[in-house]
Write an enzyme that holds these catalytic residues in place. Structure first.
Site, mmCIF file in Angstrom:
data_model
loop_
_atom_site.group_PDB
_atom_site.id
_atom_site.type_symbol
_atom_site.label_atom_id
_atom_site.label_comp_id
_atom_site.label_asym_id
_atom_site.label_seq_id
_atom_site.Cartn_x
_atom_site.Cartn_y
_atom_site.Cartn_z
ATOM 1 N N HIS A 144 49.030 -0.438 30.553
ATOM 2 C CA HIS A 144 47.753 0.457 30.370
ATOM 3 C C HIS A 144 47.622 2.056 31.171
ATOM 4 C CE1 HIS A 144 45.781 -3.374 28.726
ATOM 5 N NE2 HIS A 144 44.953 -2.341 28.147
ATOM 6 N N LYS A 148 42.942 2.360 34.512
ATOM 7 C CA LYS A 148 42.190 0.956 34.435
ATOM 8 C C LYS A 148 42.003 0.466 35.676
ATOM 9 C CE LYS A 148 42.707 -3.136 31.569
ATOM 10 N NZ LYS A 148 41.184 -2.939 31.181
#
Ligand code: NAD
Length: 239
Positions: A144, A148
Site C-alpha cells: 500500500h 496508509k
C-alpha cells in the site's frame, strides 16, 4: 417521483471521501446532505459538521463511512438512535469495534467491508479451492501507499481469516510493504515443494473502492436489519 436519499458521508474530506463525493454527485438517487470531517465546510454538501451528533443527522437516510475507528463508533451510535442504514469501509477496527458493528446489525442494516471492490470478494471466494491442498504452505502479502495508517491492511486481515477458515489452521501473519502511491495489492501464495500458486488482486485506482461503496449503499438501502459484506452484493439476485 421517487425520493432522493439524503446521504451522510463520514470522512468526506479524506482521500476516499473525495472520491465518493465525485460519484455521489453523478448518482440521481442520492443527495449530498451532511459531511462529517475536520474540514470547516465542503461546498458540495448542504451541511459540514465535525461530529455526527448534530441536528442535521436526524435527516440522514443513509450513512457512508470512510473515516477512523473512533469516528465510526460515534457515527454508529447516532445511526442506531435514528435507525439509519450504515455502510462502512473504515479499517483498523479492534475486536470491540467489530462486535459493536455486529450488535448494531440487530437493529439496523449494516454493510462493512475492509475492501469494497468486487474483485476482492471474488478472490475471497476463489480461495475456497485451497481446501483441496490444505497441506501447502500459505502466505498473504500486501502493498500500500506510504500514508496508509493501519498495517497489515484490513483486507489482508480479512483474507487471512478467510484462508485460515478454508485450511483449518493458523497461518503466518500477512507481510506488509509500504511505499509510493500504491492503491492496494494483495497476493495469496500457496507453496508446495514443486509448485507455487499466486492469486493476486491489484486496485488500479481509488475509484474502485468508491464505486463499490456507492453500489453497496444502493443495495443496502433496500435491505432490512442485518450484518452484510461485499459477498452479499456479489451474489445478490438483482445483479
Ligand atoms: P484519510 O485520512 O484521507 O481521511 C479520513 C477522513 O476522516 C478525513 O475526512 C478526516 O477529517 C476524517 N476523520 C477521521 N477521524 C475523525 C475524527 N475523529 N473527527 C472528525 N473527522 C475525522 O483516509 P482515507 O485514505 O480516506 O481512508 C479512510 C478509511 O477508509 C481508512 O480506515 C482506510 O483504511 C479505509 N479504506 C477502506 C477501503 C475499502 O475498500 N474498504 C479502501 C480505502 C480506504
Amino acid at each position: 417521483m421517487k425520493k432522493r436519499m439524503k446521504v451522510g458521508l463520514v470522512g468526506a474530506s479524506g482521500r476516499m471521501g473525495q472520491e465518493i463525493t465525485k460519484i455521489l454527485k453523478g448518482t440521481p438517487s442520492f443527495e449530498l446532505h451532511l459531511a462529517i470531517c475536520r474540514q470547516s465546510s465542503l461546498a458540495e454538501f448542504a451541511y459540514t459538521r465535525a461530529q455526527p451528533s448534530c441536528l442535521e443527522a436526524k435527516e440522514v437516510d443513509l450513512w457512508i463511512d470512510f473515516s477512523s475507528p473512533e469516528l465510526l463508533q460515534k457515527t454508529l451510535s447516532v445511526a442506531i438512535k435514528n435507525k439509519t442504514p450504515f455502510v462502512s469501509g473504515t479499517t483498523g477496527l479492534d475486536t470491540k469495534q467489530v462486535s459493536a458493528l455486529k450488535r448494531a446489525a440487530k437493529s439496523i442494516p449494516i454493510l462493512w467491508a475492509s475492501n469494497m471492490s468486487l474483485g476482492v470478494a471474488v478472490l475471497t471466494e476463489a480461495m475456497k479451492v485451497f481446501a483441496r491442498v490444505r497441506q501447502f504452505d500459505f502466505q498473504i502479502e500486501e502493498f500500500h501507499h506510504r500514508r496508509k495508517k493501519d498495517s497489515p491492511s484490513g483486507t489482508a486481515k480479512s483474507l487471512q481469516q478467510a484462508l485460515e477458515n478454508v485450511v483449518g489452521r493458523e497461518l503466518p501473519p500477512p507481510l506488509s510493504v509500504r511505499g509510493g502511491g500504491i492503491f492496494g495489492i494483495h497476493k495469496v501464495h500457496a507453496m508446495a515443494e514443486d509448485e507455487h500458486i499466486i492469486f493476486e488482486h491489484s486496485a488500479l485506482n481509488r475509484a474502485v473502492f468508491a464505486n463499490g461503496a456507492v453500489e453497496a449503499a444502493k443495495w443496502l438501502s433496500l435491505k432490512k436489519k442485518g450484518f452484510y459484506g461485499m459477498r452479499d452484493v456479489l451474489y445478490s439476485e438483482t445483479k
